[in-house]
Write an enzyme that holds these catalytic residues in place. Sequence first.
Site: not given
Ligand code: PLP
Length: 390
Positions: A71-72, A147, A175, A195, A197, A233, A326
């Site tokens: 996601g990031t 989230n 999410q 994402s 996970h 890759t 934090c």
């Molecule tokens: N965007 C949202 C709304 C998320 O909740 C998260 C992860 O908590 C991310 C992006 C980031 O995803 P990743 O953990 O795959 O980098």
Amino acid sequence: MPRVYADGNATTPLLPEVVEAMRPYWIEIFGNASSIHIDGQRAHAAVERSRQTLAEFFNCHDAEVVFNSGGTEGDNTAIFGLLRPGDHFITTAIEHSAVLQAAHRMERFGVATTFVGPRPCGLIDPAEILRALRPETRLISVMLANNETGVLQPVEEIGEIARAAGVFFHIDAVQGAGKVRFDVGRYGCHMLSISAHKMHGPKGVGAMFVRRGTPVEPLIVGGTHERRQRAGTVNTPGIVGLGRAAELAMHSLEDGAMERLAKLRDRLQAGILALPGTGVNGAWDGATPVPRAANTTNIWFDDLEGEALVIALDLKGVAVSGGSACHSGATEPSHVLMAMGLDKARARASLRFSLLKTATDADVDHILRVVPEAVEHLRAISPVAAGTAG
Ligand code: PLP
């Protein structure tokens, strides 16, 4: 003591079927998917099968699916890949830091950004997005599901606004994945990020929908992988795991799993709200329920510290997240809850319960047994309740 994991918005465990699907791709079918020999081609075929699954998941063409690290990376790619100095960018104050920090970086490079705030119920008002448009606006990025609160944003209406204005539209759907059925055509978006996970797939792998012809510069350059849209890759086992997780998520969405989960979540929420001095963040807009992801409820507790409650629940076998993060050693209240208008004390005293889709009645029973004990105990000893905390 039973352990109940109610932090599915942080991450989810791999389903056994996902592990099984990935297993051959670590040792037996280990080839580089770009190699022309049989070992490479077997890996390539698996990656392409996952691409087809993801195309079905997004409701797009295979060629519009780009695999990445999660996601990031998807959020960063949309923002860094589409914006240039002098452009204007519209996003919201309740995005994940993967969007907010990317936006702040682009501000330093001369991209003016408008952070649209939510209404107190957690919803972004499409009229505010419309109002924020400027002639130089190039990109709008809005999340599908928040989230922290689970609130589902009106992305279709925002997509309409983007279409009418001729502006690119990216959706952070991390999410929403596995919780709502996607349709990128209906959303009217040019890009959408997910994402693995967060939907019972492996960590460190994700996918983007990139509508054909969207002029997004790759974030990572090098080889010609992923049609030159993302060098490196490809992570064959990860992509296979993501594909299997997406397949299982599509089945769940069809077999009523989310309706069952929403009932469990509602029972959990009602049980906690029976305690005095509690309320939900982002569930009601006056008397109208706010659309939410089926697994999430975010609840405030008066007269206690959220972090203390997270720890107390952990010790009693329940994993949840608090409304604080934090940052450089200091505990800051959640920017999402603050943007919704909560005061700092209430934002700090808010907890996110986010059930896994595998949650059971027994899980909810256990949470409802331990939360009242923990809340009563903490309130009895709390300096917040005694009025001694600043
Ligand atoms: N965007 C949202 C709304 C998320 O909740 C998260 C992860 O908590 C991310 C992006 C980031 O995803 P990743 O953990 O795959 O980098």
